[in-house]
Design an enzyme around this catalytic site. Structure first.
Site, PDB file in Angstrom:
ATOM      1  N   GLN A 127     -11.682   8.867   9.446  1.00  0.00           N
ATOM      2  CA  GLN A 127     -11.647   7.605  10.182  1.00  0.00           C
ATOM      3  C   GLN A 127     -12.874   7.384  11.074  1.00  0.00           C
ATOM      4  OE1 GLN A 127      -9.918   4.770  11.247  1.00  0.00           O
ATOM      5  NE2 GLN A 127      -8.850   4.878   9.307  1.00  0.00           N
TER       6      GLN A 127
ATOM      7  N   ASP B 199       0.486   7.599  13.548  1.00  0.00           N
ATOM      8  CA  ASP B 199       1.085   6.700  12.559  1.00  0.00           C
ATOM      9  C   ASP B 199       2.293   7.361  11.906  1.00  0.00           C
ATOM     10  OD1 ASP B 199      -0.223   8.637  11.144  1.00  0.00           O
ATOM     11  OD2 ASP B 199      -1.338   7.273   9.843  1.00  0.00           O
TER      12      ASP B 199
ATOM     13  N   LYS C 227       0.855  -1.196   0.000  1.00  0.00           N
ATOM     14  CA  LYS C 227       0.000   0.000   0.000  1.00  0.00           C
ATOM     15  C   LYS C 227       0.886   1.240   0.000  1.00  0.00           C
ATOM     16  CE  LYS C 227      -2.007   1.662   3.667  1.00  0.00           C
ATOM     17  NZ  LYS C 227      -2.872   1.762   4.857  1.00  0.00           N
TER      18      LYS C 227
ATOM     19  N   ARG D  12      -9.582  -1.161   7.527  1.00  0.00           N
ATOM     20  CA  ARG D  12      -8.674  -2.074   8.239  1.00  0.00           C
ATOM     21  C   ARG D  12      -8.199  -1.483   9.552  1.00  0.00           C
ATOM     22  NH1 ARG D  12      -3.891   0.944   8.940  1.00  0.00           N
ATOM     23  NH2 ARG D  12      -2.322   0.550   7.332  1.00  0.00           N
TER      24      ARG D  12
ATOM     25  N   GLY E 186      -4.331   7.642  15.877  1.00  0.00           N
ATOM     26  CA  GLY E 186      -3.812   8.735  15.054  1.00  0.00           C
ATOM     27  C   GLY E 186      -2.309   8.782  14.871  1.00  0.00           C
TER      28      GLY E 186
ATOM     29  N   LYS F 197       3.383  12.699  15.192  1.00  0.00           N
ATOM     30  CA  LYS F 197       1.991  12.723  15.654  1.00  0.00           C
ATOM     31  C   LYS F 197       1.875  12.061  17.027  1.00  0.00           C
ATOM     32  CE  LYS F 197      -1.047  11.815  12.293  1.00  0.00           C
ATOM     33  NZ  LYS F 197      -1.615  11.100  11.122  1.00  0.00           N
TER      34      LYS F 197
END
Length: 333
Positions: A140, A226, A68, A112, A224, A230
């Site tokens: 999300q 990732d 991805k 996912r 959040g 962050k």
């Protein structure tokens, strides 16, 4: 040698929350059992955002590989009227290298990620959920709430966002679609204190859930963080909680755990378990009503390949999408 092209609408129709949760739970279990290789990640930074490549390999009716490629540009909405996250998932037959499908990654990522939160809540949240809280009403939020309702039935759901108009609109739309009580909560600290299941799905770069806010018995799915810049959860809260990660090695680099380690109050050894270990029964989940448990969800290629396989197989059954050939010769103008 044709490849299937699946749009965002295709993915959203073909991949239900229930089927995605089932696929992701099975993938985490198999990772803990050592029957699939660990997923991989690559990150590169641009001026206004970043690019991530997450890859995984998983067997079903055949062995599949998926990669991805996501672009994450937090200012896209106000600056360009574009989604924060854009990208594509490439699915391959890992037996012969054939590219099987190219599909939109926005829906895959949302579904996912929400599925992982639901799996974590299934094993780590209190059985009885009086109040749930969704922090962040962006792309999300609805996927998270849909998935959450598959494993827990809170009596009420609060939603919080710095943009209260966005939160109000989300609450109204979610309540109408899902048939549950969803209300805007303007006071974050008070809402956290009254909730025993919390999902944080924001683009925050500074923590906003603190140790003092959280009551005993609370489960938090921290979604959040990732990216190494962050952060949503105060390091002191992580240090005081039972921490479960999707992948500990990855969370040490880009998750909320990364900030607790940088602050010098936690180490990787303090992590209770990876989610797959809990799902596989190798580590215990919740063992007491008073435990505060944080699931540090950074997102993995394993989740992506599990979701992509589910989409692809359903697409074949329904003859969905559009076939094309990467090897097709160009037509002269």
């Amino acid at each position: 040698m044709t490849t299937l092209l699946l749009s965002r609408a295709d993915v959203e129709r073909l991949l239900t929350p229930g089927s995605c949760i089932e696929a992701v739970e099975d993938a985490f279990r198999r990772l803990a059992q050592g029957t699939v290789p660990a997923p991989a990640i690559l990150a590169m930074h641009a001026t206004e955002g970043s690019f991530h490549v997450k890859a995984g390999l998983l067997s079903a009716d055949r062995v599949y590989f998926a990669a991805k490629v996501n672009a994450n540009f937090p200012q896209n909405g106000p600056r360009h009227t574009l989604p924060t996250i854009q990208g594509a998932v490439l699915l391959f037959d890992a037996g012969n290298g054939k590219p099987l499908a190219v599909m939109d990654s926005i829906a895959i990522t949302a579904l996912r990620t929400a599925a992982a939160s639901a799996v974590a809540a299934k094993y780590l949240a209190a059985e009885r959920c009086n109040a749930a809280l969704i922090c962040g009403c962006g792309g999300q939020a609805l996927a998270q709430l849909r998935a959450l309702l598959r494993v827990r039935r809170p009596q009420r759901v609060g939603v919080y966002d710095q943009d209260q108009l966005k939160a109000k609109a989300f609450a109204e739309a979610a309540a109408q679609e899902l048939g549950v009580s969803v209300v805007l909560v303007p006071d974050l600290a008070r809402a956290v204190e009254k909730s025993n299941l919390i999902v944080t799905c924001t683009t925050a770069r500074r923590y906003f859930i603190t140790r003092e806010m959280v009551r005993p018995g609370t489960f938090i799915a921290a979604v959040g963080a990732d990216h190494e810049s962050k952060q949503e959860i105060e390091p002191r809260l992580l240090a005081a909680a039972k921490v479960v990660t999707d992948l500990t090695e990855q969370a040490c680099v880009i998750g909320d755990l990364h900030h607790a380690i940088a602050a010098g109050i936690m180490s990787a050894h303090a992590v209770h378990a990876e989610l797959g270990e809990v799902v596989a029964g190798r580590k215990p989940g919740r063992v007491s009503a008073d435990e505060i448990i944080v699931f540090d969800s950074t997102g993995t290629g394993l989740q992506d390949v599990a979701a992509a396989i589910a989409v692809y197989r359903r697409a074949l059954e329904e003859k969905a999408g559009r076939s094309f050939s990467l090897a097709a010769e160009a037509v002269a103008a």
